[in-house]
Enzyme design. Structure first.
Site, PDB file in Angstrom:
ATOM      1  N   TYR A  38       0.841  -1.217   0.000  1.00 49.08           N
ATOM      2  CA  TYR A  38       0.000   0.000   0.000  1.00 49.08           C
ATOM      3  C   TYR A  38       0.872   1.261   0.000  1.00 49.08           C
ATOM      4  CZ  TYR A  38      -3.449  -3.423   1.773  1.00 49.08           C
ATOM      5  OH  TYR A  38      -4.263  -4.498   1.964  1.00 49.08           O
ATOM      6  N   ASP A  45      -6.447   4.753   7.605  1.00 56.29           N
ATOM      7  CA  ASP A  45      -5.091   4.431   8.067  1.00 56.29           C
ATOM      8  C   ASP A  45      -4.407   5.693   8.581  1.00 56.29           C
ATOM      9  OD1 ASP A  45      -5.940   2.521   5.939  1.00 56.29           O
ATOM     10  OD2 ASP A  45      -4.044   1.532   6.399  1.00 56.29           O
ATOM     11  N   GLN A 115     -13.808   6.342   3.281  1.00 61.84           N
ATOM     12  CA  GLN A 115     -13.596   5.272   4.272  1.00 61.84           C
ATOM     13  C   GLN A 115     -14.188   5.706   5.614  1.00 61.84           C
ATOM     14  OE1 GLN A 115      -9.358   4.235   4.242  1.00 61.84           O
ATOM     15  NE2 GLN A 115      -9.891   2.179   3.549  1.00 61.84           N
ATOM     16  N   ASP A 182     -13.174  -4.755   3.336  1.00 66.24           N
ATOM     17  CA  ASP A 182     -13.433  -5.027   1.924  1.00 66.24           C
ATOM     18  C   ASP A 182     -14.243  -6.277   1.577  1.00 66.24           C
ATOM     19  OD1 ASP A 182     -11.536  -3.126   2.351  1.00 66.24           O
ATOM     20  OD2 ASP A 182     -10.059  -3.952   0.992  1.00 66.24           O
ATOM     21  N   TYR A 376      -8.138 -12.505   5.137  1.00 68.35           N
ATOM     22  CA  TYR A 376      -8.466 -11.089   5.125  1.00 68.35           C
ATOM     23  C   TYR A 376      -9.564 -10.742   6.133  1.00 68.35           C
ATOM     24  CZ  TYR A 376      -7.878  -6.812   2.270  1.00 68.35           C
ATOM     25  OH  TYR A 376      -7.585  -5.563   1.801  1.00 68.35           O
ATOM     26  N   TRP A 377     -10.725 -10.276   5.678  1.00 65.16           N
ATOM     27  CA  TRP A 377     -11.776  -9.875   6.615  1.00 65.16           C
ATOM     28  C   TRP A 377     -12.762 -11.022   6.882  1.00 65.16           C
ATOM     29  CZ3 TRP A 377     -11.361  -5.551   9.436  1.00 65.16           C
ATOM     30  CH2 TRP A 377     -10.510  -4.542   8.979  1.00 65.16           C
ATOM     31  N   GLU A 420      -0.586  -6.963   8.949  1.00 66.78           N
ATOM     32  CA  GLU A 420      -1.832  -6.282   8.593  1.00 66.78           C
ATOM     33  C   GLU A 420      -2.984  -6.946   9.355  1.00 66.78           C
ATOM     34  OE1 GLU A 420      -2.591  -6.614   4.429  1.00 66.78           O
ATOM     35  OE2 GLU A 420      -4.236  -5.160   4.458  1.00 66.78           O
TER      36      GLU A 420
HETATM   37  C1  9WN Z   1      -8.509  -1.153  -0.488  1.00 65.15           C
HETATM   38  C2  9WN Z   1      -4.909   0.123   3.596  1.00 65.15           C
HETATM   39  C3  9WN Z   1      -6.262  -0.508   3.315  1.00 65.15           C
HETATM   40  C4  9WN Z   1      -7.191  -0.454   4.544  1.00 65.15           C
HETATM   41  C5  9WN Z   1      -8.436  -1.307   4.346  1.00 65.15           C
HETATM   42  C6  9WN Z   1      -8.006  -2.709   3.948  1.00 65.15           C
HETATM   43  C7  9WN Z   1      -7.167  -2.658   2.686  1.00 65.15           C
HETATM   44  C8  9WN Z   1      -7.408  -1.858   0.308  1.00 65.15           C
HETATM   45  C9  9WN Z   1      -6.937  -3.071  -0.467  1.00 65.15           C
HETATM   46  O1  9WN Z   1      -6.020  -1.858   2.903  1.00 65.15           O
HETATM   47  O2  9WN Z   1      -7.957  -2.178   1.608  1.00 65.15           O
HETATM   48  O3  9WN Z   1      -8.856   0.050   0.112  1.00 65.15           O
HETATM   49  O4  9WN Z   1      -6.341  -2.865  -1.530  1.00 65.15           O
HETATM   50  O5  9WN Z   1      -7.160  -4.206  -0.049  1.00 65.15           O
HETATM   51  O6  9WN Z   1      -9.113  -3.537   3.802  1.00 65.15           O
HETATM   52  O7  9WN Z   1      -9.204  -1.323   5.525  1.00 65.15           O
HETATM   53  O8  9WN Z   1      -7.566   0.857   4.793  1.00 65.15           O
HETATM   54  O9  9WN Z   1      -4.338  -0.445   4.748  1.00 65.15           O
END
Ligand code: 9WN
Length: 447
Positions: A38, A45, A115, A182, A376-377, A420
């Site tokens: 990211y 975040d 968000q 997500d 993930y979630w 994460e």
């Molecule tokens: C899409 C950055 C973000 C968090 C989200 C998490 C994940 C992104 C992805 O990462 O989402 O926004 O590409 O998977 O689900 O909560 O803000 O850490």
């Protein structure tokens, strides 16, 4: 339980490592959400990151939030991503194409969705920490809290004006990414109705190249839907009214609504303290009351768990996830419902599950069908979610409960990898490591 991982840092060493993660992820302009996966600024975040940063450098914490709010859209929306120059993440700014929007910022490229609104919470926390620091930090933090308040008010007003369609009173999201959770099973039913059209431009995912095991990430099928929703929004010129009227996904999000309620409470407190306009403070009070009532109104009559609402299909979504505990964040549910939720949270279905490494809520109960401890979630534990509940419990005066969650959060993360998310039974860090918001909440817990 407790010795399932080889490495365990004592608290001072863990705090030092967390501080290093934030410093290493600092491009000089922003702290990226994670080093490789990211490489941009994400909205919620950045809020958590500023809380951790305040423990290291109050000025830097302030500038992080200022950077995010400089990207605020003219209509009030705070975008979910503020892009850096790095092109290692997909979908990047070209795919979003938010230049077609009338309300976007001129000087910086952003995504076109939002968000969860946790920013007021972060501002108040930075203020508290700044006040305990030097006289200069105190003065800076106070000036900052006063100056940013109108932007926070505009952000909250945007959520009310554009995102409370229908009668449930819940704040609506138009993409699962807006929930921050997500691919949570919360969204499986509404996503099943999203049919990617033939006009979906081709794309190549970059996330699965970075995360070693792609099964820890959402599936390709899910990505098609994520990208299709962006396509719909781009075609609608990011016009919110059109999107809310027509998009294939429109869901009242109970977790976002609960966070909004408590963030409005925080803004009321800050507004009174810094002499902001009484009519705007009154708006926030009303919005908080309405949001709290919407959360309470969503609770299932038997389980007590709060529910999202599919606003396209007009039905409650009964999938039980950690979001079901939303009323505990913002209050407002009848006492018997609250007691039911607290005992459920303590039970072996959630934090009391005997196999958990750390007694903090997983994203989905290990007792539910569909629970996946690595995905993930859909099962793992997320330190930021633990932080939110521990923060809210402290605020509600539930000190012992807050302390237990904080201790559990530290236990989960004491391997020093700042995952994460974590596999709940083994404590294996998953997704990205050196994730900024994980380091940030650990710093807040430890300092
Ligand atoms: C899409 C950055 C973000 C968090 C989200 C998490 C994940 C992104 C992805 O990462 O989402 O926004 O590409 O998977 O689900 O909560 O803000 O850490």
């Amino acid at each position: 339980p407790g010795d399932r991982r080889p490495v365990r840092y004592p608290e001072p060493a863990l705090a030092a490592r967390a501080a290093r993660v934030l410093r290493d992820n600092d491009t000089g302009a922003v702290i990226t959400a994670a080093p490789r996966l990211y490489p941009h600024m994400w909205s919620w975040d950045a809020a958590f990151i500023s809380i951790g940063l305040a423990r290291l450098d109050v000025q830097r914490a302030i500038s992080e939030l200022q950077t995010l709010f400089r990207a605020q859209w003219r209509n009030g929306m705070v975008p979910h991503i503020v892009f850096t120059e790095n092109d290692a993440y997909f979908p990047g700014p070209d795919r979003w194409g938010t230049e077609v929007a009338h309300d976007g910022p001129q000087h910086v490229r952003t995504s076109g969705i939002c968000q969860p609104p946790v920013h007021a919470i972060a501002v108040q926390r930075v203020l508290e920490i700044g006040r305990r620091s030097s006289a200069a930090d105190r003065a800076d933090a106070e000036r900052f809290a006063r100056d940013i308040w109108p932007s926070l008010y505009a952000w909250h007003r945007w959520l009310v004006e554009y995102r409370t369609p229908g009668s449930s009173g819940l704040i609506a999201i138009v993409h699962g990414w807006e929930s921050g959770m997500d691919n949570s099973p919360r969204w499986d039913v509404p996503y099943a109705a999203v049919q990617p059209g033939a006009g979906l431009p081709p794309y190549v995912r970059k996330d699965v190249r970075i995360v070693g095991d792609p099964s820890e990430r959402p599936s390709d099928r899910e990505y098609d839907r994520y990208l299709w929703l962006i396509e719909e929004m781009r075609r609608a010129g990011y016009d919110q009214r059109k999107i809310v009227r027509n998009s294939s996904f429109l869901v009242g999000d109970v977790f976002v609504t609960a966070l909004f309620a408590v963030a409005c409470d925080v803004l009321v407190e800050l507004g009174k303290e810094f002499g902001q306009a009484p009519e705007e403070i009154a708006d926030l009070q009303e919005w908080a009351d309405n949001a709290r009532a919407a959360v309470a109104g969503s609770c299932h009559s038997v389980s007590g768990m709060a529910r999202d609402r599919d606003l396209r299909a007009n039905r409650w979504l009964d999938t039980q996830t950690v979001a079901g505990f939303s009323p505990l964040l913002c209050g407002g549910a009848p006492d018997e419902v609250q007691l039911k939720l607290l005992s459920l949270l303590d039970s072996d279905r959630w934090c009391g599950h005997p196999e958990l490494l750390a007694p903090v809520p997983p994203s989905v109960s290990p007792m539910r069908p569909g629970f996946n401890p690595r995905q993930y979630w859909r099962g793992p534990q997320w330190p930021v979610v633990v932080w939110l509940f521990s923060w809210a419990f402290e605020r509600r005066g539930w000190h012992e409960r807050a302390r237990k969650l904080r201790d559990g959060g530290v236990k989960l993360t004491e391997d020093g990898s700042f995952g994460e998310y974590y596999e709940p039974f083994t404590g294996e860090p998953l997704g990205s490591t050196d994730q900024s918001w994980t380091a940030a909440v650990v710093l807040d817990w430890l300092c």
